[in-house]
Design an enzyme around this catalytic site. Structure first.
Site, mmCIF file in Angstrom:
data_model
loop_
_atom_site.group_PDB
_atom_site.id
_atom_site.type_symbol
_atom_site.label_atom_id
_atom_site.label_comp_id
_atom_site.label_asym_id
_atom_site.label_seq_id
_atom_site.Cartn_x
_atom_site.Cartn_y
_atom_site.Cartn_z
ATOM 1 N N LYS A 55 2.273 -3.362 6.390
ATOM 2 C CA LYS A 55 2.532 -3.531 4.952
ATOM 3 C C LYS A 55 4.034 -3.431 4.664
ATOM 4 O O LYS A 55 4.565 -4.179 3.848
ATOM 5 C CB LYS A 55 1.738 -2.506 4.140
ATOM 6 C CG LYS A 55 0.248 -2.804 4.099
ATOM 7 C CD LYS A 55 -0.038 -4.128 3.381
ATOM 8 C CE LYS A 55 -1.465 -4.569 3.474
ATOM 9 N NZ LYS A 55 -1.698 -5.889 2.824
ATOM 10 N N SER A 103 0.830 -1.205 0.000
ATOM 11 C CA SER A 103 0.000 0.000 0.000
ATOM 12 C C SER A 103 0.860 1.248 0.000
ATOM 13 O O SER A 103 1.971 1.253 0.556
ATOM 14 C CB SER A 103 -0.848 -0.009 1.274
ATOM 15 O OG SER A 103 -1.463 1.246 1.478
ATOM 16 N N TYR A 161 -1.304 -0.031 10.372
ATOM 17 C CA TYR A 161 -1.624 -0.641 9.073
ATOM 18 C C TYR A 161 -0.438 -0.494 8.104
ATOM 19 O O TYR A 161 0.029 -1.476 7.517
ATOM 20 C CB TYR A 161 -2.886 0.010 8.480
ATOM 21 C CG TYR A 161 -3.095 -0.356 7.033
ATOM 22 C CD1 TYR A 161 -3.493 -1.643 6.678
ATOM 23 C CD2 TYR A 161 -2.833 0.556 6.011
ATOM 24 C CE1 TYR A 161 -3.645 -1.995 5.341
ATOM 25 C CE2 TYR A 161 -2.975 0.212 4.681
ATOM 26 C CZ TYR A 161 -3.387 -1.063 4.350
ATOM 27 O OH TYR A 161 -3.512 -1.417 3.035
HETATM 28 C C1 WQD Z 1 -8.926 10.297 0.714
HETATM 29 C C2 WQD Z 1 -9.003 11.778 1.009
HETATM 30 C C3 WQD Z 1 -9.565 12.327 3.297
HETATM 31 C C4 WQD Z 1 -13.784 11.011 3.175
HETATM 32 C C5 WQD Z 1 -6.444 5.234 2.910
HETATM 33 C C6 WQD Z 1 -5.260 4.480 3.429
HETATM 34 C C7 WQD Z 1 -4.552 3.828 2.286
HETATM 35 C C8 WQD Z 1 -5.489 2.957 1.505
HETATM 36 C C9 WQD Z 1 -6.651 3.756 1.038
HETATM 37 C C10 WQD Z 1 -5.960 0.708 2.117
HETATM 38 C C11 WQD Z 1 -8.372 12.176 2.350
HETATM 39 C C12 WQD Z 1 -10.619 12.820 2.336
HETATM 40 C C13 WQD Z 1 -12.447 11.278 2.884
HETATM 41 C C14 WQD Z 1 -14.688 12.109 3.289
HETATM 42 C C15 WQD Z 1 -12.878 13.627 2.834
HETATM 43 N N1 WQD Z 1 -5.937 1.909 2.357
HETATM 44 N N2 WQD Z 1 -12.013 12.554 2.714
HETATM 45 N N3 WQD Z 1 -14.203 13.365 3.104
HETATM 46 O O1 WQD Z 1 -6.700 8.194 3.600
HETATM 47 O O2 WQD Z 1 -5.879 8.605 1.230
HETATM 48 O O3 WQD Z 1 -5.971 6.315 2.105
HETATM 49 O O4 WQD Z 1 -7.281 4.396 2.143
HETATM 50 O O5 WQD Z 1 -6.015 -0.288 1.820
HETATM 51 O O6 WQD Z 1 -3.518 3.099 2.773
HETATM 52 O O7 WQD Z 1 -4.392 5.351 4.103
HETATM 53 O O8 WQD Z 1 -8.067 7.420 1.587
HETATM 54 O O9 WQD Z 1 -10.383 7.546 0.809
HETATM 55 O O10 WQD Z 1 -9.926 7.634 3.312
HETATM 56 O O11 WQD Z 1 -9.330 9.590 1.895
HETATM 57 O O12 WQD Z 1 -12.501 14.790 2.695
HETATM 58 O O13 WQD Z 1 -15.897 11.955 3.525
HETATM 59 O O14 WQD Z 1 -10.387 12.127 1.141
HETATM 60 O O15 WQD Z 1 -9.351 13.252 4.312
HETATM 61 O O16 WQD Z 1 -7.746 13.421 2.160
HETATM 62 P P1 WQD Z 1 -6.601 7.752 2.209
HETATM 63 P P2 WQD Z 1 -9.509 7.980 1.936
#
Ligand code: WQD
Length: 325
Positions: A145, A117, A141
């Site tokens: 990985k 990841s 997490y």
């Molecule tokens: C993306 C952006 C949020 C929801 C994570 C893990 C990564 C992988 C994918 C695993 C961020 C913003 C989100 C909302 C928002 N995991 N957001 N409003 O955090 O980049 O990655 O998931 O398998 O390892 O770290 O993904 O989709 O949670 O967030 O503003 O309602 O969207 O703050 O900037 P992230 P995400």
């Protein structure tokens, strides 16, 4: 080759199984069905239920199907949950991998592909993250990985397995409505939830040092993730000594505000203004992949754009909406 795909009944796993079988590979699935669903598998693909933590069971499955390559996708993947339950995450993701590698080495498996990841990078302070960017994970997490990658590389070298660790960036979309992601807590499904409820989508922070102030990510269609696995499996089949670590992304940054705009256009709910709320702790401002290495090593690149990702994810959601109505 016969490939064992662990976690093959899950969201990403089922896409990988579909792509590999469509490409003519022989595939067997091992899944504990904790989040996986048997209905996601194509007809004719054997499903063995069990956990990778169960050494005798894993060895039995590897022998019964004369498995020669493993694609290890099974694992826990929620960052917030990993902070609450680090011991559980280390057991499932690191101990599970160690057991699987031990059983694989003991039964003559010679190729091993591992789902890693972008979380291994933590808070990278570079415009494009290359595989040489220092890995400084900021969650259990991400740590599991990174430890997993080390284990895979070391075991591959010691036991004569060709290996590849694939660092997925932000995965979204679905190949068919049946293969959609259930219950995910990522941006696209969370915006869908808000749109369906008639409430404004939430933006976690608009004061980041990015062009529009919202976080930038590299979103990649799950079908592209799957095709990268086919390319990697082919490479490991041809090259017995491969030891690869590769980013899988599009190499293009999309901000949260842009993504919400795309979701709203796809769903036809463009009138609700997103609501900016506090930053979510631990969110890096920008994480976008350099995709030079995967292009050079595998001749692979992503084909689907962000709109296609969102449209396919929405198509996978509508049947469930209708069934609830
Ligand atoms: C993306 C952006 C949020 C929801 C994570 C893990 C990564 C992988 C994918 C695993 C961020 C913003 C989100 C909302 C928002 N995991 N957001 N409003 O955090 O980049 O990655 O998931 O398998 O390892 O770290 O993904 O989709 O949670 O967030 O503003 O309602 O969207 O703050 O900037 P992230 P995400």
């Amino acid at each position: 080759m016969t490939w064992l795909v662990t976690g093959g009944a899950g969201y990403i796993g089922a896409h990988v199984v579909k792509a590999m079988t469509d490409a003519g590979e022989r595939v067997v699935v091992l899944d504990d069905l904790s989040t996986g669903r048997a209905e996601r598998l194509p007809a004719g693909v054997p499903l063995e239920t069990g956990t990778v933590l169960d050494h005798p069971r894993v060895a039995e499955v590897l022998r019964a199907h004369a498995v020669t390559g493993v694609v290890h996708i099974a694992g826990k993947k929620q960052v917030a949950e990993s902070i609450e339950k680090p011991l559980h995450y280390y057991r499932e993701n690191v101990e599970g991998l160690r057991v699987l590698l031990d059983a694989a080495a003991g039964t003559g498996v010679s190729r091993f592909l591992f789902s890693s990841s972008a979380a291994v990078y933590g808070m990278p302070d570079v415009p494009l993250v290359t595989e040489r960017t220092p890995c400084l994970p900021i969650s259990p997490y991400g740590e599991t990985k990174l430890a997993g990658e080390w284990l895979v590389t070391a075991a591959g070298a010691a036991h004569g397995m060709a290996t590849a660790s694939l660092r997925y960036f932000n995965v979204a979309g679905a190949a068919t409505p049946e293969l959609g992601d259930d219950g995910a807590t990522n941006l696209v499904p969370m915006v869908f939830d808000r749109v369906e409820a008639g409430t404004p989508p939430l933006v976690f922070g608009a004061d980041y040092p990015t062009p529009d102030g919202t976080c930038v990510r590299d979103y990649i269609h799950v079908e592209d993730i799957a095709s990268a696995h086919v390319a990697a499996a082919r490479r490991l089949t041809a090259d017995r000594t491969a030891s690869l670590v590769l980013n899988i992304g599009r190499g293009e940054g999309v901000s949260v505000a842009e993504m919400i705009g795309i979701v709203q256009r796809v769903t036809g709910d463009a009138d609700l203004r997103p609501r900016v709320v506090a930053r979510r702790p631990g969110d890096p401002a920008r994480v976008v992949a350099s995709v030079d290495r995967i292009r050079t090593e595998l001749g692979w690149e992503a084909r689907h754009d962000v709109r296609a990702m969102v449209a396919s994810a929405w198509a996978a959601r509508r049947p469930r909406q209708r069934s609830r109505a």
